[in-house]
Scaffold this motif. Structure first.
Motif, mmCIF file in Angstrom:
data_model
loop_
_atom_site.group_PDB
_atom_site.id
_atom_site.type_symbol
_atom_site.label_atom_id
_atom_site.label_comp_id
_atom_site.label_asym_id
_atom_site.label_seq_id
_atom_site.Cartn_x
_atom_site.Cartn_y
_atom_site.Cartn_z
ATOM 1 N N PHE A 248 81.375 27.667 30.895
ATOM 2 C CA PHE A 248 81.330 27.727 32.289
ATOM 3 C C PHE A 248 80.378 28.777 32.800
ATOM 4 O O PHE A 248 80.156 29.782 32.184
ATOM 5 N N ILE A 249 79.824 28.808 33.658
ATOM 6 C CA ILE A 249 78.545 29.586 34.408
ATOM 7 C C ILE A 249 79.346 30.636 35.218
ATOM 8 O O ILE A 249 80.172 30.113 36.327
ATOM 9 N N ASP A 250 78.969 31.952 35.165
ATOM 10 C CA ASP A 250 79.553 33.178 36.200
ATOM 11 C C ASP A 250 80.723 33.656 35.546
ATOM 12 O O ASP A 250 81.440 33.025 35.020
ATOM 13 N N PRO A 251 80.773 34.712 35.789
ATOM 14 C CA PRO A 251 82.026 35.592 35.106
ATOM 15 C C PRO A 251 83.443 35.308 35.995
ATOM 16 O O PRO A 251 84.384 35.385 35.459
ATOM 17 N N TRP A 252 83.148 34.949 37.217
ATOM 18 C CA TRP A 252 84.270 34.185 37.941
ATOM 19 C C TRP A 252 84.242 32.714 37.325
ATOM 20 O O TRP A 252 83.358 31.955 37.442
ATOM 21 N N GLU A 253 85.441 32.089 36.901
ATOM 22 C CA GLU A 253 85.399 30.987 36.251
ATOM 23 C C GLU A 253 84.942 30.082 37.240
ATOM 24 O O GLU A 253 84.703 28.809 37.110
ATOM 25 N N PHE A 254 85.074 30.191 38.462
ATOM 26 C CA PHE A 254 84.860 29.312 39.639
ATOM 27 C C PHE A 254 83.951 29.765 40.690
ATOM 28 O O PHE A 254 83.753 30.890 41.108
ATOM 29 N N ASN A 255 82.776 28.884 40.974
ATOM 30 C CA ASN A 255 81.920 29.304 41.712
ATOM 31 C C ASN A 255 82.037 28.690 43.135
ATOM 32 O O ASN A 255 82.067 27.493 43.312
ATOM 33 N N CYS A 256 81.908 29.537 44.177
ATOM 34 C CA CYS A 256 82.354 28.954 45.415
ATOM 35 C C CYS A 256 81.317 28.983 46.278
ATOM 36 O O CYS A 256 80.503 29.840 46.417
ATOM 37 N N ARG A 257 81.099 27.868 46.937
ATOM 38 C CA ARG A 257 79.811 27.742 47.698
ATOM 39 C C ARG A 257 79.864 28.483 49.175
ATOM 40 O O ARG A 257 79.043 28.280 49.827
ATOM 41 N N ASN A 258 81.220 28.916 49.454
ATOM 42 C CA ASN A 258 81.344 29.595 50.414
ATOM 43 C C ASN A 258 81.180 31.039 50.508
ATOM 44 O O ASN A 258 81.656 31.861 51.102
ATOM 45 N N ASP A 259 80.824 31.624 49.298
ATOM 46 C CA ASP A 259 80.609 33.062 48.757
ATOM 47 C C ASP A 259 79.187 33.074 48.994
ATOM 48 O O ASP A 259 78.295 32.564 48.268
ATOM 49 N N VAL A 265 73.629 30.367 43.570
ATOM 50 C CA VAL A 265 73.759 29.731 41.935
ATOM 51 C C VAL A 265 74.261 28.217 42.125
ATOM 52 O O VAL A 265 73.850 27.564 41.453
ATOM 53 N N TRP A 266 75.225 28.348 42.881
ATOM 54 C CA TRP A 266 76.029 26.934 43.038
ATOM 55 C C TRP A 266 74.869 25.746 43.495
ATOM 56 O O TRP A 266 74.829 24.722 42.746
ATOM 57 N N ILE A 267 74.015 26.252 44.370
ATOM 58 C CA ILE A 267 72.909 25.083 44.624
ATOM 59 C C ILE A 267 72.101 24.608 43.488
ATOM 60 O O ILE A 267 71.896 23.576 43.112
#
Length: 470
Positions: A248-259, A265-267
């Motif tokens: 998975f990408i990012d050290p946060w396992e979940f990539n938030c489009r509202n962050d 990165v999400w885009i």
């Protein structure tokens, strides 16, 4: 960055303005408005003191190096819609457990270690090989830690001309760059997909196809977003048919489009995925090893995992995705053990998981199976060893997809995904809809859905023989 700069105010009085502070050089993802090219963005980056490392005009993404502490904010303007530093956004490659060596036994088939490949037997690989072992016209990209191109089961399988390192966000085609230097994760994945039928060790799901090693993991074991974008674009540019993505990408396992920090990165990642799919590339990804139900809201209390920031609790909702697994169009794979049950570590989720595949489970082992993990190639030394994880499940599906494309040349990614789903072996939720794996540190998994599509197994466990005859 020098001294003060003089500017002239409207009234003509010279004002003294402090120079822009310089910091540690960092990589940035810079987004241009999609469909407008990157010419204006390049000019804006250069005017803001950045250096363009890689330009992906087709998706409006630049990889940039800059040392201005305010670069992400300052670069936004004509031709640039947003930017994000990728420092601290690396994630460690994940598999549960290290490889352990397996010594070849006296051959009972053409491959000395076939008796220990319970995973291949579970998905009817031998039967599928009676139809096809795969076509050399099919190229599978292993986006990972690099593939050992001199391993006895892989030396004939890796196409050097299609391999590259994408570490840093720009491709490097030198042999040393795309071979493993610190991890055998990619070698293990590659062996599952396409280890040769040569009578030496193991056999892969699709030994007749070609592999391309696309290294996206650096020597510290981290995957940065710019490397993933580079990998997907390399696959699209070089006519790959399938890519395997066990990370998975990012050290946060979940990539938030509202962050605000994560959104660029999400885009960028989703633009690259969408572009590769439009070029005919099927992208397969592991669901992850955190025991999460990806369908429902939950608290992620284990991220970031790279030490760049203190671990924090975040409520994960529909705005947050596990990338690339939860991106639209990606085939997401959960893991099963030798009994066919979902593995204790596997993520899951109705509407997220397409299919399941053997990833191994050391805690629940079927009678007659000597090791509940999956056996594949390891590095260095050209040996074989066991690992478990959804990282090990995904390459089984990647290999089956490669077999499908061998018998159906030119099939589009959406059609290949449908065939994987339709030919999988359906598996129902456990009685009562819950499963609590044995051992410490496990959580009860809640299974939603019916026989033909549920949160644990998606449409079922992938079946190689049915896939090539369906």
């Amino acid at each position: 960055a020098g001294g003060a700069a003089a500017v002239t105010a409207a009234g003509g009085v010279a004002l003294s303005q402090p120079a822009v502070a310089s910091g540690t050089p960092q990589n940035y993802i810079v987004l241009a408005p999609q469909g407008q090219g990157v010419g204006s963005a390049v000019a804006r980056v250069q005017a803001t003191g950045g250096t363009v490392l890689a330009s992906y005009d087709a998706i409006g993404v630049l990889v940039v190096r800059a040392d201005r502490t305010d670069f992400a904010r300052a670069v936004v303007g004509n031709g640039v819609q947003s930017a994000a530093a990728t420092t601290g956004l690396g994630s460690r490659i994940e598999s549960d457990g290290e490889a352990t060596n397996a010594e070849p036994e006296p051959a009972t088939t053409n491959e000395a270690l076939w008796p220990q490949q319970w995973d291949m037997q579970a998905i009817q690989v031998a039967e599928a090989h009676s139809v096809t072992t795969g076509s050399s016209d099919v190229v599978v990209g292993v986006l990972d830690t690099g593939v050992d191109a001199v391993h006895p089961d892989l030396a004939t399988q890796v196409d050097h001309s299609l391999s590259a390192s994408c570490v840093g966000g720009t491709p490097d085609t030198s042999f040393a760059a795309w071979n493993p230097t610190s991890s055998d994760h990619g070698t293990h994945v590659a062996g599952t997909i396409a280890a040769a039928r040569n009578g030496i060790g193991i056999v892969g799901v699709a030994p007749g196809v070609r592999l391309a090693s696309v290294k996206v993991v650096n020597d510290d074991g981290f995957i940065y977003p710019e490397a993933a974008v580079c990998g997907f674009m390399w696959a699209a540019a070089h006519g790959f048919d399938v890519t395997n993505n066990s990370y998975f990408i990012d050290p946060w396992e979940f990539n938030c489009r509202n962050d605000p920090r994560q959104r660029p990165v999400w885009i960028a990642v989703q633009r690259a995925l969408r572009y590769s799919a439009n070029q005919g590339v099927l992208n397969v990804a592991s669901a992850g090893n955190s025991q999460f139900d990806l369908q429902h809201r939950f608290v992620d209390d284990g991220s970031p995992n790279d030490g760049s920031y203190p671990v924090e609790e975040r409520l994960i909702n529909g705005a947050c995705l596990d990338l690339p697994a939860e991106a639209p169009g990606v085939v997401t794979v959960s893991a099963t053990g030798s009994t066919g049950l979902i593995s204790f570590y596997s993520n899951y989720g109705l509407g997220v998981v397409e299919v399941a595949a053997p990833g191994g489970d050391s805690r629940v082992v079927a009678p007659g199976v000597t090791n509940g993990r999956t056996l594949s190639a390891v590095w260095p030394g050209g040996g074989w060893g066991y690992k478990q994880g959804t990282s090990m499940a995904a390459p089984h599906v990647t290999g089956v997809a490669a077999l499908i494309l061998s018998v159906h040349p030119g099939m589009q990614p959406s059609a290949t995904t449908s065939l994987l789903q339709q030919t999988a072996d359906p598996q129902a939720c456990p009685a009562g809809g819950t499963y609590t794996p044995p051992g410490a540190g496990v959580v009860t998994k809640y299974c939603y859905g019916g026989l033909n599509n549920n949160g644990f197994y998606g449409f079922g466990e992938v079946n190689a023989y049915r896939a090539v005859t369906g």
